[in-house]
Every structure is written in C-alpha cells, then in structure tokens.
Design a protein around this motif. Structure first.
Motif, PDB file in Angstrom:
ATOM      1  N   THR A 196      26.866 -51.367  -3.870  1.00 51.84           N
ATOM      2  CA  THR A 196      25.473 -50.987  -4.108  1.00 51.84           C
ATOM      3  C   THR A 196      24.544 -52.095  -3.626  1.00 51.84           C
ATOM      4  O   THR A 196      24.797 -53.275  -3.872  1.00 51.84           O
ATOM      5  CB  THR A 196      25.237 -50.731  -5.601  1.00 51.84           C
ATOM      6  OG1 THR A 196      26.134 -49.709  -6.045  1.00 51.84           O
ATOM      7  CG2 THR A 196      23.804 -50.301  -5.864  1.00 51.84           C
TER       8      THR A 196
ATOM      9  N   ASP B  71      22.798 -51.126 -17.257  1.00 49.67           N
ATOM     10  CA  ASP B  71      22.654 -52.126 -16.196  1.00 49.67           C
ATOM     11  C   ASP B  71      22.339 -53.510 -16.763  1.00 49.67           C
ATOM     12  O   ASP B  71      22.627 -54.533 -16.128  1.00 49.67           O
ATOM     13  CB  ASP B  71      21.536 -51.723 -15.230  1.00 49.67           C
ATOM     14  CG  ASP B  71      21.867 -50.478 -14.425  1.00 49.67           C
ATOM     15  OD1 ASP B  71      23.066 -50.189 -14.279  1.00 49.67           O
ATOM     16  OD2 ASP B  71      20.931 -49.808 -13.948  1.00 49.67           O
TER      17      ASP B  71
ATOM     18  N   THR C  40      14.940 -52.694 -19.069  1.00 48.78           N
ATOM     19  CA  THR C  40      14.932 -51.513 -18.217  1.00 48.78           C
ATOM     20  C   THR C  40      13.516 -51.260 -17.712  1.00 48.78           C
ATOM     21  O   THR C  40      12.540 -51.830 -18.214  1.00 48.78           O
ATOM     22  CB  THR C  40      15.414 -50.264 -18.971  1.00 48.78           C
ATOM     23  OG1 THR C  40      14.448 -49.927 -19.964  1.00 48.78           O
ATOM     24  CG2 THR C  40      16.770 -50.504 -19.618  1.00 48.78           C
TER      25      THR C  40
ATOM     26  N   PHE D 144      19.293 -40.502 -19.385  1.00 51.67           N
ATOM     27  CA  PHE D 144      19.509 -41.053 -18.039  1.00 51.67           C
ATOM     28  C   PHE D 144      20.950 -41.519 -17.876  1.00 51.67           C
ATOM     29  O   PHE D 144      21.574 -41.288 -16.833  1.00 51.67           O
ATOM     30  CB  PHE D 144      18.558 -42.224 -17.795  1.00 51.67           C
ATOM     31  CG  PHE D 144      17.167 -41.824 -17.359  1.00 51.67           C
ATOM     32  CD1 PHE D 144      16.850 -40.502 -17.090  1.00 51.67           C
ATOM     33  CD2 PHE D 144      16.174 -42.774 -17.216  1.00 51.67           C
ATOM     34  CE1 PHE D 144      15.577 -40.131 -16.691  1.00 51.67           C
ATOM     35  CE2 PHE D 144      14.893 -42.422 -16.810  1.00 51.67           C
ATOM     36  CZ  PHE D 144      14.592 -41.095 -16.551  1.00 51.67           C
ATOM     37  N   MET D 145      21.473 -42.205 -18.895  1.00 46.78           N
ATOM     38  CA  MET D 145      22.841 -42.724 -18.781  1.00 46.78           C
ATOM     39  C   MET D 145      23.867 -41.596 -18.735  1.00 46.78           C
ATOM     40  O   MET D 145      24.872 -41.687 -18.033  1.00 46.78           O
ATOM     41  CB  MET D 145      23.129 -43.704 -19.913  1.00 46.78           C
ATOM     42  CG  MET D 145      22.427 -45.044 -19.729  1.00 46.78           C
ATOM     43  SD  MET D 145      23.077 -46.352 -20.785  1.00 46.78           S
ATOM     44  CE  MET D 145      22.592 -45.741 -22.397  1.00 46.78           C
TER      45      MET D 145
ATOM     46  N   ARG E 199      23.734 -40.267 -15.258  1.00 42.42           N
ATOM     47  CA  ARG E 199      24.414 -41.198 -14.347  1.00 42.42           C
ATOM     48  C   ARG E 199      25.928 -41.074 -14.466  1.00 42.42           C
ATOM     49  O   ARG E 199      26.636 -41.102 -13.459  1.00 42.42           O
ATOM     50  CB  ARG E 199      23.993 -42.635 -14.646  1.00 42.42           C
ATOM     51  CG  ARG E 199      24.787 -43.636 -13.828  1.00 42.42           C
ATOM     52  CD  ARG E 199      24.461 -45.067 -14.161  1.00 42.42           C
ATOM     53  NE  ARG E 199      23.321 -45.517 -13.400  1.00 42.42           N
ATOM     54  CZ  ARG E 199      22.896 -46.773 -13.428  1.00 42.42           C
ATOM     55  NH1 ARG E 199      23.489 -47.667 -14.196  1.00 42.42           N
ATOM     56  NH2 ARG E 199      21.868 -47.142 -12.695  1.00 42.42           N
ATOM     57  N   GLU E 200      26.434 -40.969 -15.694  1.00 40.33           N
ATOM     58  CA  GLU E 200      27.877 -40.821 -15.872  1.00 40.33           C
ATOM     59  C   GLU E 200      28.385 -39.563 -15.168  1.00 40.33           C
ATOM     60  O   GLU E 200      29.442 -39.573 -14.534  1.00 40.33           O
ATOM     61  CB  GLU E 200      28.221 -40.772 -17.374  1.00 40.33           C
ATOM     62  CG  GLU E 200      28.061 -42.117 -18.075  1.00 40.33           C
ATOM     63  CD  GLU E 200      28.179 -41.991 -19.580  1.00 40.33           C
ATOM     64  OE1 GLU E 200      28.461 -40.854 -20.064  1.00 40.33           O
ATOM     65  OE2 GLU E 200      27.982 -43.003 -20.278  1.00 40.33           O
TER      66      GLU E 200
ATOM     67  N   LEU F  68      26.949 -38.028 -12.605  1.00 37.36           N
ATOM     68  CA  LEU F  68      26.836 -38.237 -11.162  1.00 37.36           C
ATOM     69  C   LEU F  68      27.935 -39.170 -10.647  1.00 37.36           C
ATOM     70  O   LEU F  68      28.504 -38.945  -9.572  1.00 37.36           O
ATOM     71  CB  LEU F  68      25.461 -38.817 -10.817  1.00 37.36           C
ATOM     72  CG  LEU F  68      24.270 -37.874 -10.990  1.00 37.36           C
ATOM     73  CD1 LEU F  68      22.968 -38.630 -10.769  1.00 37.36           C
ATOM     74  CD2 LEU F  68      24.364 -36.695 -10.029  1.00 37.36           C
ATOM     75  N   ASP F  69      28.228 -40.219 -11.418  1.00 37.42           N
ATOM     76  CA  ASP F  69      29.286 -41.147 -11.004  1.00 37.42           C
ATOM     77  C   ASP F  69      30.623 -40.422 -10.891  1.00 37.42           C
ATOM     78  O   ASP F  69      31.388 -40.655  -9.952  1.00 37.42           O
ATOM     79  CB  ASP F  69      29.404 -42.300 -12.003  1.00 37.42           C
ATOM     80  CG  ASP F  69      28.288 -43.328 -11.840  1.00 37.42           C
ATOM     81  OD1 ASP F  69      27.603 -43.289 -10.797  1.00 37.42           O
ATOM     82  OD2 ASP F  69      28.108 -44.153 -12.751  1.00 37.42           O
TER      83      ASP F  69
END
Length: 332
Positions: free
Chosen positions: A41, A94, A161, A204-205, A208-209, A211-212
C-alpha cells in the motif's frame, strides 16, 4: 513581561531550531517506517494528511507554562509538546499500525501519554475528544538538517482517525477551553457527534474487512506478478491503474497454485521476456507486471479470457501472436 517569561523565551528562541530539526527527523523517520510497514500500500493512501511537524509559538508556550493553572515545577522542561506532529489515518484499526511503528523505532524511546481506548473503558458513557498521544525522546545526540539535536529532547506524536481529527478541529480548541463557556446544548451536540463518529468508524472497519476478504485473491495474484516481472524481464515495472484493471479481469484464470504454474509457463516460454523488453519502451501495457497474467490467461483460455476485458483487439494481437495463436480463431 516577567523575569521568568523572559528567561523561558530566551531559551526557546535559542533551542527552537533544534526542536524543529528533531520534529523533522521524527516526521521523516516515521513516514519511512510506516511506508515499509504497510507495503505494498502506498503511504500517500494510508496517511490521510501529510505529516508536518510544528513548534509551539511563543504566546502558546507562555500560556501553557504560566497561565493554564498547571503546577509545572520546571515549565520549560516539563512541557513535552514544544514540537509535535499529527498522524491522521482512515479508521481506528490503522492507529494500531502507527503505534507499532512508533514503539519499534530504534532512534527514540516512546511513552504512551494518552490512550482514548483506555479512557473509553474507564468512562464508557462519555463521548469526548479522542486521540492517542505518544512522547518520543531521542536516545542519543544526532544531526539532522545540519542541526545538532541533543539526546532526550521530546516530541509529541498524536495519532487519530480522520473523523477524530475533524471532531478535534471543530471542538477541542473551542468548547473545551476554560475561556469558552459553551452551553449544555452545544456540549451535548458535540458528544452526540462523537458517538456518531464511533459508530461510523465501526461500520467503516466492517466494510474494510469485507473488502479485504473480497480482494484477497486479486492481491495474491498482484503480489505474484510483482515478484516475477523484474526477475523474468530484467526490467523495473511501472505499474499504473491499467495494472489493476488487468488483474481484476484476467485474475479469474489464476487458480490455486498460480504462482508456481506461472513460473513453469515462463520457463517454457522464456522468449516472452525478449518480446516484453522490445515493446516496453513504447507500450505501457508491457511495463505492467500483470502482462505476465495476460499471457497466462490467454494461454489457459484463448477464447474466453479477453471477452469483455480492458484490452482491444489491436492490443491483444501481439500477445496472441507471441503464443502462436490466431486472434480470429480464438474468437471463433
């Protein structure tokens, strides 16, 4: 101006360039270390705002030292944020990445000065300013920007954040200062906004999980071609958005054992390295690591692989030719 204020400012004016150099060193070191930690990244995508250190201006330093009602025994040395910087990331997970980097750096000692998660555990019904603060101190004397930085000098690192940063920018320097008498309604509205931000961060998390997990196969393919392209061609790749388009489309033909199968394919078709080297200087397609995947997919599925894909017949022609296939026949 009192005697003690004059003495403090005289020392600050003499040492401010040293603190600025220390802040620049911490910023550069932290940015490089984060970039290494999050590969592949790009650090520009991870850090939502570039890290920029700043030193306290004279009026702020005097106010904190003598006017904030804090019983400093030695104001100049007790104030640990004479230079500081902020690290702003997307979501709270993050923050953990940045904390690992801060604590692991060999150039400084790091002490956790504020932990919003611990504050939430102690006061679960409150919704207030949130940030992680570290004080880092140089382990030994160093030189940066041609300025000598003495050992033990502090720098404050705030990690938060993007949502927490927005809240802080709006409220922390206003309604929570003693000089501002915010109404209960305003404070309640600020608390509600923080509660909403916490919930948003949780959502959001989760996204993201998901999407990951969905992108994991494509990332494995991307990592494989990134490794193989330089060793096979002898060229440095120049990945662009085209590389992502190629992996998204042709990656469906990269099944289990793809990297080993691709290695064998390239071994058997070693002449493809020459073809890629010939075209790379004038054709972006052949500077993408995913060109190896394109060759593989067309070899595996000459009819189906290109359908509805990002490459035109003109772009596909040389690839089919290299593999000894006729594009028209493959389409038929």
């Amino acid at each position: 101006m009192t005697d003690r204020e004059t003495k403090l400012l005289e020392r600050w004016r003499a040492e401010r360039p040293m603190y600025a150099a220390w802040g620049n060193f911490v910023s550069a070191t932290l940015t490089d270390a984060i970039a290494e930690e999050i590969k592949p990244t790009a650090v520009e995508l991870f850090l939502r705002i570039p890290i920029r250190p700043r030193t306290k201006d004279e009026s702020s330093l005097l106010t904190k030292a003598f006017r904030r009602g804090k019983p400093y025994a030695d104001p100049y040395n007790d104030i640990e944020d004479k230079v500081g910087l902020r690290v702003v990331v997307l979501v709270s997970s993050d923050i953990k990445v940045v904390e690992r980097v801060i604590k692991r750096c060999p150039n400084w000692t790091a002490v956790l000065a504020r932990d919003y998660e611990e504050e939430r555990r102690q006061r679960p019904y409150e919704f207030d300013y949130q940030s992680v603060h570290y004080i880092v101190r140089s382990k030994e004397e160093l030189t940066f920007d041609d300025v000598i930085v003495e050992a033990g000098k502090p720098c404050e690192i705030q990690v938060r954040t993007l949502l927490q940063h927005a809240y802080s920018e709006l409220t922390h320097d206003t309604i929570y200062k003693p000089s501002v008498q915010a109404s209960p309604e305003v404070k309640r509205s600020a608390a509600k906004s923080m509660a909403l931000m916490e919930a948003t961060d949780d959502y959001f998390m989760r996204v993201r999980e998901w999407l990951d997990a969905a992108l994991a196969p494509s990332r494995l393919v991307s990592a494989a071609v990134d490794r193989l392209y330089p060793s096979f061609t002898g060229l440095e790749p120049q990945p662009s958005p085209l590389d992502t388009l190629l992996i998204d489309h042709f990656g469906q033909w990269a099944k289990e054992g793809f990297e080993e199968n691709l290695k064998q394919f390239l071994h058997d078709k070693a002449f493809l390295a020459d073809r890629i080297r010939e075209r790379a200087p004038t054709d972006l397609l052949f500077r993408q690591p995913a060109i190896l995947l394109v060759y593989w997919a067309i070899k595996v599925a000459p009819r189906g692989a290109p359908e509805n894909g990002p490459l035109t017949d003109q772009e596909l022609g040389p690839i089919y030719s290299d593999l000894g296939l006729a594009r028209a026949a493959a389409k038929g």
